[in-house]
Design a protein around this motif. Structure first.
Motif, PDB file in Angstrom:
ATOM      1  N   ILE A 225      -4.452 -19.917  28.408  1.00 49.50           N
ATOM      2  CA  ILE A 225      -5.297 -19.265  27.483  1.00 49.50           C
ATOM      3  C   ILE A 225      -6.160 -20.659  27.050  1.00 49.50           C
ATOM      4  N   PHE A 226      -5.467 -21.299  26.617  1.00 48.35           N
ATOM      5  CA  PHE A 226      -6.042 -22.053  25.952  1.00 48.35           C
ATOM      6  C   PHE A 226      -7.343 -22.847  26.340  1.00 48.35           C
ATOM      7  N   ALA A 227      -7.045 -23.854  27.633  1.00 38.08           N
ATOM      8  CA  ALA A 227      -7.335 -24.576  28.872  1.00 38.08           C
ATOM      9  C   ALA A 227      -8.578 -22.821  29.145  1.00 38.08           C
ATOM     10  N   GLY A 228      -8.397 -22.675  29.619  1.00 44.01           N
ATOM     11  CA  GLY A 228      -9.399 -21.719  29.968  1.00 44.01           C
ATOM     12  C   GLY A 228     -10.018 -20.756  28.733  1.00 44.01           C
ATOM     13  N   ILE A 229     -10.271 -20.937  27.905  1.00 40.01           N
ATOM     14  CA  ILE A 229     -11.175 -20.454  26.448  1.00 40.01           C
ATOM     15  C   ILE A 229     -11.995 -22.139  26.709  1.00 40.01           C
ATOM     16  N   CYS A 230     -11.080 -22.764  27.176  1.00 46.59           N
ATOM     17  CA  CYS A 230     -12.193 -24.560  27.123  1.00 46.59           C
ATOM     18  C   CYS A 230     -12.781 -23.953  28.221  1.00 46.59           C
TER      19      CYS A 230
END
Length: 327
Positions: A225-230
């Motif tokens: 999720i974190f990497a996907g947002i970036c």
């Protein structure tokens, strides 16, 4: 006739033992070890033997001559530490450095606290981070995968960057193939290269109820999720999140080290928070830190928070009334 037997606790018995659990972990790591030997040949096998032997011998010597207590190397916990330590280093690392790492793992991170069950930090990761800080050049010189049927069991190592190192240095211009990352045809620590082999072992541990899925699932979802947002914000700078799941040592760390019973929280909510912290710190280090990899640091940092997490999510004993928030 007396129908009741009154005795002291514990009253719940199971077939599990420390030795049985550690043997299960060793069995689960065998697919990854076989893949490592396939790709890195003699180098991987040599370091594995030396690392396991060093950890077992160090624990035996400390117990025999310093602590002078019962020798517990038969529980196989030192062997697991040695195998995990070996899995976290380059296959071409000089043997004497692995010996130093094994001594630190057992002699600094485990035995001074009283041995298995009392160490606050994962011993294998302490040894790995010590070597990374002490021998940065050797610990970041990665051999590339070379199948032994093509190059031989004793082929000389050809070094190159890891996929995360390529991303850190070159951005998205030279992105490695995702299939190679899954199958292990890449550079990196030899125990982390094959995602499929590690997942096979993880499924075995879950089926054997050695580990629970809560911490690994929390880590993987947080990273995704974190990497996907970036990636959604700037896809030209940040790689798609699925790559973060198979690059580096995320799967190895999530299923085999973050789930360590001694250094991880006890409750489900604690495990979820623990995994969230590891995932978030890992992505922060990978995207904006000096190192291309951050799993080891993230797990050790969250190990330090484990006592606080256990205290915050401590379950109430049966019969104890939970205090009201109004009070």
């Amino acid at each position: 006739m007396n129908q009741f037997t009154i005795s002291g606790s514990p009253h719940v018995h199971a077939n599990e033992s420390t030795r049985r659990i550690m043997i299960d972990v060793l069995i689960a790591l065998m697919p990854a070890l076989l893949v490592a030997i396939y790709y890195f040949g003699w180098y991987a096998l040599r370091l594995t033997i030396v690392s396991v032997g060093t950890c077992v011998l160090a624990e035996w010597l400390i117990q025999k001559f310093l602590i002078k207590g019962p020798v517990t190397i038969n529980d196989c916990s030192a062997a697991v530490t040695g195998l995990l330590l070996a899995f976290n280093v380059p296959a071409n690392l000089p043997v004497w450095m692995v010996v130093v790492g094994g001594i630190v793992a057992i002699g600094v991170a485990k035995m001074p606290f009283g041995g298995l069950g009392k160490n606050p930090f994962n011993p294998a990761l302490v040894g790995r981070v010590f070597m990374l800080v002490s021998f940065p050049a050797a610990m970041t010189t990665w051999p590339q995968a070379q199948p032994i049927f093509q190059n031989g069991f004793f082929a000389d190592a050809v070094t190159g960057p890891t996929p995360l190192g390529i991303l850190k240095e070159e951005g998205l211009t030279n992105n490695p193939e995702l299939l190679d990352m899954v199958l292990g045809n890449r550079g990196g620590a030899f125990g982390e290269v094959c995602a499929i082999a590690l997942l096979i072992g993880a499924i075995y541990l879950i089926c054997r109820r050695v580990i629970e899925i809560f911490t690994p699932l929390s880590i993987l979802l947080t990273v995704f999720i974190f990497a996907g947002i970036c990636h959604l914000i700037d896809p030209t700078t940040y790689i798609a999140p699925v790559y973060h799941l198979v690059y580096g040592g995320l799967i190895l760390g999530a299923f085999y080290m973050a789930t360590d019973m001694v250094t991880s929280p006890m409750t489900i909510r604690g495990k979820l928070l623990f995994g969230f912290g590891i995932g978030a710190i890992t992505v922060i280090i990978r995207l904006w830190g000096a190192y291309p990899e951050g799993v080891s640091f993230a797990i050790l940092i969250m190990n330090a928070f484990t006592p606080l997490i256990n205290k915050a999510f401590k379950p109430y004993r049966f019969g104890v009334v939970k205090p009201s928030k109004k009070q």
